[in-house]
Enzyme design. Sequence first.
Site, short mmCIF file in Angstrom:
data_model
loop_
_atom_site.label_atom_id
_atom_site.label_comp_id
_atom_site.label_asym_id
_atom_site.label_seq_id
_atom_site.Cartn_x
_atom_site.Cartn_y
_atom_site.Cartn_z
N ARG A 257 -37.49 -77.15 -120.82
CA ARG A 257 -37.16 -75.73 -120.75
C ARG A 257 -35.66 -75.59 -120.96
NH1 ARG A 257 -33.86 -76.79 -117.62
NH2 ARG A 257 -33.55 -74.59 -117.28
N GLY A 258 -35.19 -74.33 -121.03
CA GLY A 258 -33.80 -74.11 -121.42
C GLY A 258 -33.77 -73.90 -122.93
N ALA A 259 -33.07 -72.85 -123.35
CA ALA A 259 -33.17 -72.42 -124.75
C ALA A 259 -32.87 -73.53 -125.77
CB ALA A 259 -32.26 -71.21 -124.96
N ARG B 94 -43.26 -69.64 -126.08
CA ARG B 94 -42.43 -68.86 -125.15
C ARG B 94 -41.67 -67.80 -125.94
NH1 ARG B 94 -39.17 -71.82 -120.63
NH2 ARG B 94 -39.37 -69.73 -119.76
N GLN C 75 -35.04 -73.30 -110.72
CA GLN C 75 -34.33 -74.24 -111.61
C GLN C 75 -32.96 -74.61 -111.04
OE1 GLN C 75 -35.96 -71.50 -112.65
NE2 GLN C 75 -36.72 -71.68 -114.74
N ASP D 19 -30.42 -67.29 -122.82
CA ASP D 19 -31.56 -67.65 -123.67
C ASP D 19 -31.56 -66.89 -124.99
OD1 ASP D 19 -32.32 -67.79 -120.63
OD2 ASP D 19 -33.47 -69.32 -121.70
N ASN E 55 -30.67 -63.67 -119.91
CA ASN E 55 -30.69 -64.96 -119.19
C ASN E 55 -31.70 -64.85 -118.06
OD1 ASN E 55 -29.57 -67.64 -118.93
ND2 ASN E 55 -28.67 -66.96 -117.00
N LYS E 56 -31.85 -65.93 -117.35
CA LYS E 56 -32.84 -66.01 -116.27
C LYS E 56 -32.73 -64.82 -115.32
CE LYS E 56 -35.39 -68.54 -115.98
NZ LYS E 56 -36.75 -68.37 -116.53
O1 MRU Z 1 -37.27 -70.44 -118.06
P1 MRU Z 1 -36.26 -71.47 -118.44
O2 MRU Z 1 -36.04 -72.52 -117.39
O3 MRU Z 1 -36.53 -72.08 -119.80
O4 MRU Z 1 -34.94 -70.62 -118.54
C1 MRU Z 1 -33.86 -71.04 -119.22
C2 MRU Z 1 -32.76 -71.26 -118.32
O5 MRU Z 1 -32.68 -72.25 -117.65
C3 MRU Z 1 -31.72 -70.27 -118.21
O6 MRU Z 1 -32.05 -68.98 -118.40
C4 MRU Z 1 -30.44 -70.74 -118.76
O7 MRU Z 1 -29.46 -70.14 -118.02
C5 MRU Z 1 -30.24 -70.49 -120.23
S1 MRU Z 1 -30.76 -71.79 -121.25
C6 MRU Z 1 -29.34 -72.80 -121.41
#
Ligand code: MRU
Length: 368
Positions: A53-55, A90, A207, A248, A258-259
Amino acid sequence: MNVDGTPFRTIWLADDDWAVEIIDQTKLPHEFITVRLENLGDACMAIRDMWVRGAPLIGATAAYGMALSVHADSSDGALEAAYKALYATRPTAVNLRWALDEMKVLLAPLSANERKEAAYRRAAEICDEDVEICSSIGDNGKPLIEAAWEAKGKPSLADGGVNVLTHCNAGWLATVDWGTALAPIYKAHDAGIPVHVWVDETRPRNQGASLTSWELGKHGVPHTVIVDNVGGHLMQHGMVDLCITGTDRTTAAGDVCNKIGTYLKALAAHDNGVPFYVGLPGPTIDWTVDDGVADIPIEERGSTEVTEIMGRAPDGTVVPVQLTPDGAKAANFAFDVTPARLVTGLITERGVTEPSKPALAALYPGRA
Ligand code: MRU
């Protein structure tokens, strides 16, 4: 980065040179397990179920997902089907679309015979480029931490050091290596700047508590996990010198998706005069969108991520625990959008810039 002395990336080609290996992030922080992906279905599942996970890492995994698909079937039909299947995993992180487009544009004009070698080569390049980009984000962001520390009179860690608040996980686990928001922190720490990190736990999937805390701990960066509602209080009491988060998807006008919960931190930072920075690689910019609130699709995930929490039981097993009354309804919006006006600066691989359309266009000529 190092895990108990062994250097790891988050994704790599297996020794047989065709399968792909990843860290199963759903098992962290309690177990460090690597998993082998052998086909398109494996890659889709790994992204959808958040083993990765993470963009930036989602993008890298999608690129290797295309390569795995081509390994099995290099026809035009299979290429198109792989693109669609990966794209559907996603919705919010735009690096997914970026990486898939990179692969498709490269592979579509090639003959079926040429595709396999080209697909693996480009997927590996995307990973290497991500490492370079994130390292540069670290180099460009480190002076911001250093300046905040100097402005306080360079206190030692015992005297408070410099305090950065981050949300979710935008560290090396969210990328191929280094991270986005955490890269400046790693570079500052490695340069001897006494940085301490406030880590938002980041419900519902935690996370921050599970991943950010784990990776900062493995690197020896001092940090404290806080529940999501604490940040505003800390900022009111001068306990946060700057915020750095990841993203993201960032719009061409600088709105930052972002999250979930990032927006509330940006509001608190704005109210308290705390600088709010966002670390991001170029592929996280969606040049097709200006207004993030109106036009970025926000992922909604299953309600059990809200009604239950995973944790280690006294006997060592990792188990889900129910938090809510039987049958309670729960909503699970995974991301939110922080308008550009609340963002102090964007830390990119090309430098730190204000979050505006002209500034981003100037930094990435030909892309806007
Ligand atoms: O749902 P996720 O865990 O894939 O979300 C992504 C993230 O961890 C964050 O939003 C993050 O800050 C950006 S991705 C580097």
